[in-house]
Every structure is written in C-alpha cells, then in structure tokens.
Design a protein around this motif. Structure first.
Motif, short mmCIF file in Angstrom:
data_model
loop_
_atom_site.label_atom_id
_atom_site.label_comp_id
_atom_site.label_asym_id
_atom_site.label_seq_id
_atom_site.Cartn_x
_atom_site.Cartn_y
_atom_site.Cartn_z
N ASP A 148 0.83 -1.21 0.00
CA ASP A 148 0.00 0.00 0.00
C ASP A 148 0.86 1.26 0.00
OD1 ASP A 148 -2.70 1.21 0.25
OD2 ASP A 148 -1.89 1.95 2.15
N ARG A 149 1.97 1.22 0.76
CA ARG A 149 2.88 2.36 0.76
C ARG A 149 3.48 2.57 -0.63
NH1 ARG A 149 4.24 0.36 5.89
NH2 ARG A 149 6.03 -0.80 5.06
N LYS A 150 3.80 1.44 -1.26
CA LYS A 150 4.34 1.55 -2.62
C LYS A 150 3.32 2.13 -3.58
CE LYS A 150 7.53 -2.39 -2.31
NZ LYS A 150 7.83 -3.74 -2.87
N LYS A 151 2.07 1.78 -3.38
CA LYS A 151 1.02 2.24 -4.30
C LYS A 151 0.65 3.69 -4.05
CE LYS A 151 -3.76 1.18 -5.68
NZ LYS A 151 -3.53 1.00 -7.13
N ASN A 152 0.63 4.07 -2.77
CA ASN A 152 0.07 5.38 -2.43
C ASN A 152 1.06 6.34 -1.78
OD1 ASN A 152 -2.68 4.69 -3.20
ND2 ASN A 152 -2.66 3.31 -1.45
N GLY A 153 2.32 5.92 -1.63
CA GLY A 153 3.31 6.80 -0.99
C GLY A 153 3.81 7.87 -1.94
N ASP A 154 4.78 8.65 -1.45
CA ASP A 154 5.37 9.68 -2.32
C ASP A 154 6.36 9.03 -3.29
OD1 ASP A 154 8.04 9.57 -1.15
OD2 ASP A 154 7.19 10.58 0.60
N LEU A 155 6.92 9.83 -4.18
CA LEU A 155 7.75 9.29 -5.26
C LEU A 155 9.08 8.72 -4.78
CD1 LEU A 155 7.04 11.97 -8.00
CD2 LEU A 155 6.49 9.52 -8.13
N SER A 156 9.45 8.96 -3.52
CA SER A 156 10.70 8.37 -3.01
C SER A 156 10.52 6.90 -2.64
CB SER A 156 11.19 9.16 -1.80
OG SER A 156 10.32 8.98 -0.69
N ILE A 157 9.26 6.46 -2.45
CA ILE A 157 9.01 5.06 -2.07
C ILE A 157 7.96 4.39 -2.94
CG2 ILE A 157 9.67 5.39 0.35
CD1 ILE A 157 6.66 5.54 1.03
N GLU A 259 1.04 -7.14 -7.35
CA GLU A 259 1.43 -7.24 -5.94
C GLU A 259 0.38 -6.67 -5.00
OE1 GLU A 259 5.19 -6.11 -3.04
OE2 GLU A 259 4.85 -4.93 -4.86
N PHE A 260 -0.12 -5.49 -5.31
CA PHE A 260 -1.07 -4.85 -4.40
C PHE A 260 -2.32 -5.71 -4.24
CE2 PHE A 260 -4.71 -2.09 -3.56
CZ PHE A 260 -4.29 -1.44 -2.41
N ASP A 261 -2.89 -6.16 -5.37
CA ASP A 261 -4.11 -6.97 -5.30
C ASP A 261 -3.86 -8.30 -4.60
OD1 ASP A 261 -5.57 -5.03 -6.60
OD2 ASP A 261 -5.27 -5.91 -8.60
N LEU A 262 -2.70 -8.91 -4.86
CA LEU A 262 -2.39 -10.19 -4.22
C LEU A 262 -2.21 -10.05 -2.71
CD1 LEU A 262 0.11 -11.76 -6.79
CD2 LEU A 262 -2.19 -12.57 -6.26
N THR A 263 -1.46 -9.02 -2.29
CA THR A 263 -1.24 -8.85 -0.85
C THR A 263 -2.53 -8.45 -0.14
OG1 THR A 263 -0.51 -6.55 -1.21
CG2 THR A 263 1.19 -8.26 -1.08
N ARG A 264 -3.36 -7.66 -0.81
CA ARG A 264 -4.65 -7.29 -0.20
C ARG A 264 -5.54 -8.52 -0.04
NH1 ARG A 264 -8.21 -2.74 -3.05
NH2 ARG A 264 -8.01 -4.24 -4.77
N ALA A 265 -5.60 -9.36 -1.07
CA ALA A 265 -6.41 -10.58 -0.98
C ALA A 265 -5.87 -11.52 0.09
CB ALA A 265 -6.43 -11.28 -2.35
N ASN A 266 -4.54 -11.65 0.18
CA ASN A 266 -3.93 -12.53 1.18
C ASN A 266 -4.18 -12.01 2.59
OD1 ASN A 266 -2.40 -14.83 1.91
ND2 ASN A 266 -0.60 -13.53 2.21
N GLU A 267 -4.08 -10.69 2.76
CA GLU A 267 -4.33 -10.09 4.07
C GLU A 267 -5.77 -10.34 4.50
OE1 GLU A 267 -5.57 -6.73 6.80
OE2 GLU A 267 -6.28 -7.19 4.78
#
Length: 373
Positions: A148-157, A259-267
């Motif tokens: 989620d941080r990767k998807k919605n964080g700032d451009l440094s992360i 990755e985002f969809d997979l980790t969200r579904a797994n969580e």
C-alpha cells in the motif's frame, strides 16, 4: 480489555445455613450467588490429588491467559465486539452461570489425571493454532501495508510500475544505463545545475522529468554503467533519492502490478481465517477452562475438607459497578467462615505476638477469583 464480569468461585462444606447466608447476608444481599454444579470424579489416592493440584493450578492460569489473549486478538481485528464472547452459541456469562459438565466429551469413568490431560491438551493445541494464525495474519498485513505504501506513498518510495514507460530508459545497451532519481522540490534547482557533473560520463541534458507529486520530482538520468554506483552515492550526499529498488523489466513490472491486489487478498483471507479460528477457540477454551476449574475446585475441596466429598460450590458474581466490593466480600467471608481454618484464622487476636506468622494470603476455605474479559 477491561473485565465484563468477575466471580469468586467459592467452595464451602455443605450447609443449608451457608447457602442462605451467601444469598441474604453477603454484602447485604447485594451480590448474586449462583450454584456451580460439579459432578463427582474418580478420586484415586490423596497423594495423586496433591500432584494433580499443582498441575490444575498451572493449567487454570494458562487457559485464563489464553482466553485473554484471544479476546485481545479479536478486539484488534473486529469492528464490533458484540460477537466475541459466545460459548456454544450462548453468551459467555450464560454459559458459566449454567455450567454443566460435558459428560459425552469428558467421560466421568476416566481418572482425574486422564481428564486433565485430555482437556488441557486440546485447549493448548487450539491456543497454539491461534497464535500461529495470528502471526500469519500479521505477516500478511505487513506485506499489504508495504504494498500500500508503494502504491500510495510519495515518489521516493512509491511503486513506479504504472508511472514509467520504456522510452524513459536506455534499454539493451552494453555501456549505458538509466537511473531514476526522486528529487525533493526544494532541491530541484540544485539537481538541474549539478547532476551532469556529479560523476564522469553522465550523458549531457539526459535528465528527463517523468512526473511529480507534492514533495518530489521524478527524473531519469542516463550515464555509463561504470559510474552508476558513484552517481548513486553522490546523489544521496545531496539528499536526492536514487530509486535503486527499481529496474526496468517487463516481467518484474507485471508482478508489481499484481502485488497490491495479491497482498490485499492474502491479508483479507488470513484475517478471515484468524477470526473464524479465534472465535471457535474462544468458545472451546472457555469451556475447557471451566471444566479444568471444576476439577480444580473439586480436588482442592477434597484436600481441604476431606472425604467423602460433601461441599457446595458457588459463583459469587460481581459486575463492573461493584468490582470494588470484592475485597470487602472476602473479608466478610473470612469473618463468617474463618473457623474452617482453625483458631489461627478465626481469632488472630488470640495469637498475640505470633499473629504476624499467619500467611495473610491464606484462605480458610477454597476460593478463586476469575475475571471474564
């Protein structure tokens, strides 16, 4: 979580007067006394009861701790707490106050030792299962938060898989490479002036603005591969953020898109698995806990009052508005039934200078305090 109810589990030698006193006189009749119905068990020898007494105390504490841990886990993952405290489809307080020994599951022709081993092993296995499931959920949650941080964080992360394009990179060259750099906006002028001279063989005017957000501008810079690490080190010294975590690769990019969809579904799956298991475990471990407590009260009563077993067990109930009365209730019980412990308990004043030798935690009858959270 705070307790929803507390009980004193009390055993006294059989007496019509004692039951009437508990109901009418203890705390001026302001607390509820409820029968705790326990069957007769295969006693064996008194020596074996002394050994079982120690085991029962240990398991009683372990199962109480396990219940509290499960409640904490469920409180952390459920939005509503209303459905936590159920045992066999009843509210936990209804189950406790109408406790009935499960003879089909725990046959009374078994010895006390066999019953204790059976009940405790089942419950502690469930406890371990819940702890394992909770760790699995925590790992899945951590992975999802990272995605989620990767998807919605700032451009440094932030993950760049939906941002960059093939034309932003030098692809397929033996000598050249492209580095992505997230430059804080307040350092943008410094970057433009100095990136070409940060190291040797940076391609002049190769810096390309790809995108920007409220804090950073994302540039691509092309240079000779030989000086890549030197450029990265220099960029960090200038407080720019080289995105060394990113390499342009179509297969990697496709995986990152998933990755985002997979980790969200797994969580979500691990969370649902944990909730189902923890609710089942709460019900089963509460049941096991009070079966252990029933045996413990029986064993301690036989050791305290002797054979044949002739004693009454009661729950004295305290709700949050009268939790402060528990110590007063204990003092009234000692005043009334202190004679069961002999003169040393019922009349400490007669001991004079030896009164301090009497254990202040010793109770002249069998009593345990239980908190239901």
């Amino acid at each position: 979580m705070d307790p929803v109810c507390k009980y004193l589990v009390l055993s006294l030698p059989q007496s019509t007067d004692s039951k009437e006193w508990l109901e009418r006189s203890l705390l001026d009749g302001k607390c509820q006394a409820i029968d705790f119905k326990v069957p007769d068990f295969q006693i064996g020898t008194l020596d074996s009861l002394v050994q079982e007494s120690e085991e029962l105390a240990k398991f009683d504490t372990q199962l109480g701790t396990s219940v509290a841990k499960i409640v904490d886990i469920l409180a952390g993952v459920l939005e509503s707490q209303a459905s936590i405290r159920t045992v066999n489809s009843k509210s936990v307080l209804s189950y406790i106050e109408a406790f009935s020994w499960n003879t089909s599951k725990y046959r009374l022709d078994k010895s006390i030792k066999e019953l204790v081993q059976l009940i405790s092993s089942e419950a502690l296995t469930l406890d371990n299962d819940v702890r394992t499931s909770y760790q699995t959920y925590q790992n899945a949650k951590s992975n999802f938060l990272a995605a989620d941080r990767k998807k919605n964080g700032d451009l440094s992360i932030k993950s760049l898989h939906d941002i960059v394009k093939p034309e932003d990179f030098v692809i397929g060259s033996e000598n050249l490479t492209t580095i992505l750099v997230a430059v804080p906006k307040n350092l943008d002028d410094d970057f433009k002036k100095s990136y070409e001279t940060l190291t040797q063989f940076v391609i002049p005017r190769s810096a390309k603005l790809i995108t920007f957000d409220s804090e950073y501008k994302l540039y691509s810079v092309s240079l000779f591969k030989k000086y890549e690490q030197e450029f990265i080190n220099g960029a960090r010294e200038k407080k720019w953020q080289p995105r060394t975590d990113f390499t342009y690769d179509e297969e990697v990019l496709n995986n990152m898109r998933k990755e985002f969809d997979l980790t969200r579904a797994n969580e979500q799956k691990s969370k649902n698995d944990l909730i189902r298991l923890a609710k089942t475990a709460y019900s089963d471990i509460i049941s096991a806990w009070f079966h252990i407590k029933a045996i413990r009260c029986y064993v301690e009563s036989v050791l305290r009052y002797g054979l044949p077993p002739q004693f009454d067990l009661s729950f004295i109930k305290f709700t949050p508005n009268n939790f402060g009365s528990i110590d007063k209730a204990k003092k009234e019980l000692v005043a009334k039934f202190g004679y069961l412990g002999g003169d040393a308990i019922s009349n400490k004043s007669s001991l004079h200078e030896y009164a301090s030798l009497v254990d202040p935690d010793y109770e002249p009858f069998v009593v345990y305090q239980v908190e239901i959270v």
